[in-house]
Every structure is written in C-alpha cells, then in structure tokens.
Design a protein around this motif. Structure first.
Motif, short mmCIF file in Angstrom:
data_model
loop_
_atom_site.label_atom_id
_atom_site.label_comp_id
_atom_site.label_asym_id
_atom_site.label_seq_id
_atom_site.Cartn_x
_atom_site.Cartn_y
_atom_site.Cartn_z
N PRO A 16 7.17 54.24 41.84
CA PRO A 16 7.42 55.63 42.25
C PRO A 16 8.34 56.39 41.29
O PRO A 16 8.18 57.60 41.10
N GLU A 17 9.29 55.71 40.68
CA GLU A 17 10.17 56.36 39.72
C GLU A 17 9.40 56.78 38.47
O GLU A 17 9.56 57.90 37.97
N ASP A 57 18.12 62.43 38.62
CA ASP A 57 17.76 62.34 40.03
C ASP A 57 16.33 61.88 40.25
O ASP A 57 15.93 61.64 41.39
N LEU A 58 15.55 61.73 39.18
CA LEU A 58 14.21 61.17 39.31
C LEU A 58 14.24 59.65 39.47
O LEU A 58 13.23 59.05 39.85
N LEU A 59 15.39 59.04 39.19
CA LEU A 59 15.53 57.59 39.29
C LEU A 59 16.31 57.22 40.54
O LEU A 59 17.24 57.93 40.94
N GLU A 60 15.95 56.11 41.14
CA GLU A 60 16.62 55.64 42.35
C GLU A 60 17.91 54.92 41.98
O GLU A 60 18.05 54.35 40.89
N ASN A 61 18.83 54.93 42.94
CA ASN A 61 20.13 54.29 42.74
C ASN A 61 20.16 53.00 43.54
O ASN A 61 20.49 52.99 44.71
N TYR A 62 19.80 51.90 42.91
CA TYR A 62 19.77 50.61 43.59
C TYR A 62 21.13 49.92 43.44
O TYR A 62 21.72 49.91 42.38
N GLY A 63 21.59 49.31 44.52
CA GLY A 63 22.81 48.49 44.44
C GLY A 63 24.06 49.33 44.30
O GLY A 63 24.05 50.56 44.19
N SER A 64 25.20 48.64 44.33
CA SER A 64 26.51 49.29 44.26
C SER A 64 27.05 49.34 42.85
O SER A 64 28.07 49.97 42.59
N HIS A 65 26.38 48.66 41.90
CA HIS A 65 26.81 48.59 40.51
C HIS A 65 28.16 47.90 40.35
O HIS A 65 28.78 47.99 39.31
#
Length: 866
Positions: free
Chosen positions: A750-751, A380-388
């Motif tokens: 930020p990550e 949860d420290l990393l952002e979830n970019y895109g839909s994968h």
C-alpha cells in the motif's frame, strides 16, 4: 574464568564480574545503564558550543554598533575620561572621586553603553581605524549568523579578507582627505590612517599617495569582480542585414539569411537556430520581435521544422558540409548567404558566442524545467511502523551472556571481557578471549552456542574486521521492525550528496545505512522465496524516487513474474524507459527483455560516442559541461539521465534465454558504469549456472537475504553466513571488502501504491523515455525492397554523410543530421535496400559499398532516372 571491566553502555553493553570469582560463582548483572554523553565545555565539534559562540558574536556586533554610533555624538563630552593622560582604560574600575583626583573633568560619561562603551569606541575609532571600525560590526554579525543559524550570508574567508582590506583602505583614504580639510575630526580616520598618511606624504608626496590609493581600489575590483577593460568595437556594416534594423545580441547561436535579392529567386526568411526550450522565437513575418522592416514587404510564413534543429538544403552534386564541433571557447558565429540560384545555403563566421556568454545571459541549463512543477513524494505517504527505539531486556542480555560464557567454559575457553551491541533484530556479543586461546576453537563451537541459546541464526565472526574481538550475533526475542519512513526521514538520508542514494535499512548497531548505487556500481541481490528480496527491491526504488527528479533518473523494469513491479506502471511518463512502439513499459516477455537489453547496449555505445565528442570520461563530467552550455544540442548533445535496470527474477531469464541474456548483461556490467547505466539483478536461486563467473566478476556489491544452503551463500557472497540469517529482511551486504549485516527497511505494497499514485497524478512527459530501437537478427535477414518514391527526405544527405566518412552507422546519421534514432534507423535500412551500405553485422559498423562522392552522385542520378 575472570570477566573484567564494566563494559555496558548505550546500545553497547558490557559485563563486569568479580575478578576473583569463577564463572559459576560470578555475580549476576545488576543493572544496564544507558550511555549518557557528557558535554565537554570546549568541544569545538559540539553543536551547542557552536550555537553559543554564534550568539556571542551577534551580541558583540550589536554592542559595537551601539557603542560606535554613540561615540559619533558623545566623543567630545567623553574626551577627558578616555584620554591616556587621564588614565584611559585604567579609569574603568575607578570611582568618581578617584577620577576627579586624577584630573578627569567629567567623571560621568555620555556614551550610551557607559564607561566600557566609551573606552571601546575610543580605542577602535580614535586610536586605531576611525569610522572604518564599523566594518567590524558587519564581520561579527556575518560570523555569528553563520554559526547560530547555519545560514551562510557571505563566505567567511572572503568576508575576512575584504574586511581587512576595507578597514585599512578606508582609514588611509579618509586620512588622505583629512589633509585638505581644516578642523577635520581626528576620529574619522583614526591614528592609523593619520600617521600612515603622514608617512606616505613624507615619502612619495600627496600625488603619490593618491595614485597608490587608486591602484589599490582598482586592484580590489579586479580581484573581487574580475572586471574587464575593453575598448568599444566598431560594428562591421557589411555584416548587418539589409532591410533590418540593428538586431540586439540574443546570446544564442543562430543563422541569419541574407535577404539580398537574386533575380528569379524568392527571398530567404530569417532562420535562427534555437536552443530547445530557450531563446527567442520568430514571429510569423520571419523576424525577431525586436526588429522590423524598414520597407514592409509581404513575407512567406515560416514553419519551424520538426526534424533537425536547422535544415540546410544541399546541391545534388556537392558533398554535405559538416560543422566542426565547438569547444567551450569555440566561436559559434553563423551566417547563411545564398551562393547558388537554387537557394543553397553556406555557413560563414559572423558573431562570437561563447558558452560563458550563454550562461551569463540565460543561466545554466536546468534539466528540471520541463517538469518544473514536479513535487517529490512526501513522508506522510509512508507508514510509521514500530517505536524506533530499542527495548533493552536486561534479563535476556544477562541470560545470553551467561550461556555463552558457560558454553565456552565447558571447552576450557576463558575470556577476559564481553560486551553487547543491541540492534533492531540482532544483538552482537563481542568477546575478548584470554591469551593463548585459538580463534578457530571458538569458531567451531557455532552449533554448540546455538544449541545453548536455543536460537536460530547464530553467526560467529572470528575475528571481527578492524577489532581485536570475536563477534557472536544472536537474534533478539522481540525484533523491532525498521520502517522505510524512519530511514527516509533521517538526517543522514535527507542531507546526502550521493548521486544515487539507496536506503537499505539499519545495521546491528542501530545505525541507518545509506549506499550509493552509482559507486557500487551494480548490485546483485539473492535470497530464498519469502525472505525479503522483493521488499528490498521496492526499498531501492522508493529511495531513488524520494531523491531524484524525473529528468535525472529513468528505470528499466524487467519483471518475468509479471506481478512484482506492476505498481510502478503509474509512473511510466515520469521515470520509466521503454522500447519505441511498446505498449507496456514494464517488460515481462522474454523476447522483449532480450531486445531491451540490446537496446541498452546501443544506448551505452551512443553515450560513449557523446562522451568522446565532449572529451570527458564519465556521465557526471559530461552533464556538468552540458549544464554550463559548453555542449550544444545543435551538435547532437543532450542531458543524460541515470538509467537503472532492475531485473526481479534473473534465474527465469537465464533458464529461458541463456546466452542471449548473459551477453548483453555482461557488456553492460563491464562498460556501463561510466555513462550512468547501473544494474540491479535479483534472483532466488544463486546457483553457479545462474550467477556465472562473468556476471559475478562485474558485480562487486552483493546483497544476500537468507538462502537454503552454505553452497548458495558461497555462490553469492564467496563466504558463508547467508544460510544462518533469520529471514524477514535480515541480510548481508558485501561491498568487496567485508560483510555488513543489515535489517532491510520495510515498505509495504500500500505504501508503494500511494507513492506511485502521488507521482502519477502529476503532470509528466508525453511518453516514457524511449530507448534506441533494436531489431533482432531474425528481422534483419532476407532481402529488403527499396522504394525510391517513398525514401526519406534526408536520404541523399545521409548517403553523402555515410560515403564521406566510410562508416555505415545509425548513430553517425543521428548525431550529424540531428535526427531521432528511429528515423535514423529507417534511413539506414533504406540505404541498405538501395545497396549503399551492407547488412547489419551486430556491434560492428556496416560496410559502405560505394567508394567515393563521384560514384555516389552517379548512383543517385541513375536512381532518379529510373
């Protein structure tokens, strides 16, 4: 020009056209279908079949358990139904009337699982192995649990072997007992046990059968548990301590002081040698907590030394006695007895303590215990970019396909098939040319195809390695970002067994790519400004932080730009390494970079000395020996973590320092891989004066982000292609064999900040990992003044050691006297100032100026008289 075959599927799309139509009259692509994998009914590699099979074994185990248990209570009532004379298994599908006609007195069975349960139980227990058949229940349960839950209760191969032995042994053993008991139920041993005992009784008699069973049981215990047969040993009274009770074996190498009284001398306290962080400690009275004095006497307080593990005083006129290094099975017995009135201690053999004894009593050494509460960073420290998920644009695929075919047709180049593989940022179109078409003719049309597609970054691979196709890489109109979270969370990364796994991103076929830095073993990164080079460095660091414990990995960070790696300052006490007395662990000053690189060379030489003493070839073998306590800290050995040197801007260092930087970098690149030191060198100017031939020769793994010219691409990759990348993390990885195009995983500032905060907030070591001290040549020049009054307490011992070995080496003093590198360095400086060793000569050992022990004792005596 015909285009044959419907080749579109999954992320791989192919085109099918009318074989009779020309290129211009070709039918447009009507639909793009996602590949749907069919489930073969009997594919042993399919996970669903394995789970169903595991569930089946669990159900069978429960069925057997109920049937066998019921048989113990209902076998007499069901006897007429299961007898072979009355039909046995043939009765399974017969009606009650048919059973009664066949002579079955009780056509209704009492077994809890009905007819089949009664027949099955009778077959296994009465006709085969008796109550030993219950072992089948355990075997089926263990196999089913392993297949369904993927949890190994016991090794399957050992389970099958032990089960086979148990079934045969218990059936025969129970049958043997049956011979002494009247009216014993026959089903307890089964017909196998019964008739086997009849055969043994006829051939070797009951006594022989009993002996055979005992032999089989003892043989099984030896094979399974490797039991030892030892006669009790008599204790030697002369080795016991006077005034102490019997001391239990504590499993650690230790030294005992003989408390026999010498007139005019104080008693010597009990001094054990402790494994750091392990083993028993002394009480203030100088004895183990489990011991006591038979006649209480006041004892001086024992203060644990802060320098070496044990400090043995030597006589002034005797050479230093060195202990031989133990092998894995070397005895490490130690006693200390007073041999001179001035409390000179000598080492003698006493008890036998092997590495296996230490592991058996204390377990394997765990380097993580110092920070046992350390928690790895969470997702949860990393952002979830895109839909994968890749969005398939059928119109874009159709248009690009038509333009490629049309452009090739203009130059009279016919193709047989075309297919497309869609990646996150690039789509690979693979074409199979018609027979007789020259590959070079297609490769020369790179600019023409780029013009027709109006796209930047067209790259032609002719031919593709391992395939009979020609690849054309075309950037997508709507690229998909590859987030670091999606790569870290993948099963491939989470379950990797690599030593230093780095998550680089995804390939053009949308597969996650994980590389092992330990096998590269060094990495060269190049790319123009703003093309993703710094993000790639951060991705490497974050990958290692998510997989390695602080005890297993240390970073040496060099940041000439002073702003790129500052976020990692917060993890200094966990993961960073630095020179002693340095305030900042992230090196930015060029002079300090030179000292750090030379310090790493010293660390490399010291580690090779340790590997030589341990008789191993690489870091992994060394640490395995140390963890199994075959290498002792009392002999200077220690657990060796991986060290990763990361240089963010190498071009600036080469411009300001030149050879002073290139020489230690080349040494490390050539030699450091075996002892766990790995280099990641990044530069934005991959010119030949920056990346020299010496450096390139030792960096087989290279990453190229987009560069400005073909010359730069050939400098970093030895081939073109890097100048045709589209930027923003698009990169080529060369591992020495072929080029792999990847989209670098994106991790934002930020990550990185969150990850550093998470690690930095936890309890860490008291300081950063200290590298060996290095003093430059300028500091070594000029005469040194020697102050005999301020010399180190270990000065004379070090002098005797140097003269004995005729080798003026700091590492020799450090290992043999169990000192830290800084203290050993100060002692060698004092030896030089006193005239015992010569000046510093780079990587060569210092010259020893005193020839033998006799001359040294005279020299020390004259020094004391002054």
């Amino acid at each position: 020009m015909p285009v044959k075959g419907n080749q579109f599927k999954s992320n791989t799309f192919k085109d099918e056209s009318n074989p009779k139509a020309s290129v211009k009259g070709e039918r447009p692509l009507k639909q793009v279908k996602q590949k749907v994998e069919s489930l073969p009914l009997f594919n042993l590699k399919d996970g669903r079949f394995i789970k169903v099979l595991g569930l089946f074994f669990l159900v069978v185990s429960v069925y057997f358990l109920i049937a066998f248990t019921s048989y113990l209570f209902t076998w007499q009532e069901d006897q007429s139904y299961v007898l072979k004379a009355n039909g046995g298994w043939h009765n399974l599908f017969k009606t009650q009337q048919e059973l009664m006609d066949n002579g079955v007195k009780n056509p209704m069975v009492d077994n809890w699982l009905g007819k089949f349960g009664a027949l099955l139980s009778n077959q296994f227990m009465f006709e085969w192995f008796g109550i030993a058949s219950f072992i089948f229940v355990a075997v089926f349960f263990i196999i089913g649990y392993r297949l369904l839950f993927k949890v190994r209760l016991f090794p399957v191969n050992k389970t099958l072997a032990y089960a086979l032995f148990g079934i045969i042994f218990f059936s025969i053993a129970i049958g043997f007992v049956h011979g002494f008991i009247i009216d014993y139920p026959h089903f307890l041993e089964g017909e196998f046990g019964y008739w086997t005992n009849r055969l043994l009784d006829a051939q070797i008699g009951q006594a022989g059968a009993a002996g055979l069973l005992i032999f089989a049981a003892v043989t099984f215990l030896i094979i399974a548990y490797n039991i030892d047969f030892k006669l009790p040993e008599r204790k030697k009274k002369e080795n016991n301590l006077p005034g102490f009770d019997d001391v239990a074996d504590i499993g650690e190498p230790y030294i005992r002081a003989n408390t026999s009284k010498i007139p005019g001398e104080p008693e010597t306290p009990f001094t054990p040698v402790e494994w750091p962080g392990r083993g028993p400690k002394l009480t203030q009275e100088g004895v183990l907590p489990s011991t006591r004095f038979t006649e209480p006497e006041p004892e001086p307080e024992v203060v644990e030394p802060k320098g070496p593990i044990f400090n043995i005083e030597k006589p002034i006129h005797e050479p230093l006695v060195l202990m031989p290094e133990p092998s894995p099975e070397t005895e490490i017995p130690l006693t200390v007895s007073e041999t001179r009135p001035d409390s000179i201690l000598s080492i003698e053999k006493e008890d036998v303590v092997t590495a296996n004894d230490l592991v058996e009593q204390f377990g394997a050494f765990d380097p993580r215990l110092d920070l046992s509460s350390y928690q790895f960073p969470t997702l949860d420290l990393l952002e979830n970019y895109g839909s994968h998920k890749i969005v398939v644009n059928t119109e874009e695929l159709e248009a690009n396909k038509n333009k490629i075919v049309e452009t090739l047709n203009h130059y009279n180049i016919e193709i047989d098939k075309i297919k497309a593989t869609i990646g996150p940022t690039v789509t690979l179109y693979e074409i199979i040319p018609a027979p007789g078409v020259r590959i070079s003719k297609i490769k020369n049309l790179e600019d023409d195809i780029a013009l027709s597609l109006a796209a930047l970054g067209i790259r032609i691979i002719a031919p593709m390695p391992g395939k009979g196709t020609i690849g054309i890489e075309v950037p997508n109109q709507h690229p998909e970002m590859v987030s670091m979270r999606s790569v870290i969370a993948s099963e491939k990364f989470q379950n990797t067994t690599m030593d230093l796994p780095i998550a680089l991103g995804k390939t053009i076929s949308n597969e996650i790519f994980i590389a092992d830095l330990a096998k590269m073993p060094h990495l060269l990164v190049a790319g123009a400004t703003g093309q993703g080079k710094s993000v790639g460095i951060n991705a490497i660091l974050v990958s290692l932080l998510y997989k390695k414990h602080p005890a297993e990995l240390k970073f040496v960070l060099v940041d000439p730009k002073k702003v790129e790696l500052t976020l990692f300052r917060k993890i200094e006490r966990h993961f960073l390494a630095k020179l002693p007395d340095e305030a900042d662990a992230i090196i930015t000053d060029t002079k300090k970079v030179i000292n750090t690189l030379n310090s790493l060379c010293i660390e490399m030489d010291q580690r090779y000395d340790l590997l030589k003493d341990a008789q191993v070839r690489n870091l992994k073998e060394y640490n395995v020996k140390f963890v199994n306590r075959k290498l002792l800290p009392t002999e200077g050995h220690r657990f060796l973590p991986f060290i990763v040197l990361i240089v963010d801007e190498f071009a600036d260092l080469m411009m300001t320092a030149g050879k002073e930087v290139e020489v230690p970098i080349a040494r490390l690149a050539q030699l450091a891989r075996a002892i766990g030191i790995h280099l990641v060198i990044a530069t934005q100017r991959p010119s030949v004066n920056i990346i020299t031939g010496t450096i390139k020769a030792n960096f087989p793994a290279r990453i190229a982000f987009r560069v400005q010219s073909k010359i730069d691409s050939r400098t970093i990759l030895d081939s073109g292609g890097a100048d045709q990348l589209i930027g923003r993390g698009d990169m080529l990885l060369s591992t020495g064999n072929d080029l792999i195009r990847l989209q670098c995983a994106f991790v934002d500032t930020p990550e990185v900040d969150k990850i550093s905060d998470f690690i930095g907030a936890q309890r860490g070591y008291s300081t950063a990992h200290l590298l060996p001290e290095y003093v430059g040549e300028g500091a070594e020049s000029g005469p040194k003044e020697f102050d005999a009054d301020n010399r180190d307490p270990m000065f004379e011992d070090a002098a005797r050691l140097i003269v004995l070995h005729q080798q003026g080496s700091t590492s020799l003093i450090q290992r043999k006297l169990k000192l830290g590198y800084n203290r050993a360095g100060r002692i060698i400086d004092q030896l030089e100032a006193a005239g015992i060793v010569g000046p510093f000569e780079g990587s060569k050992a210092r010259e020893v100026l005193i020839p033998d022990d006799y001359a040294l004792e005279q020299f020390l005596s004259n020094m004391d008289d002054k």
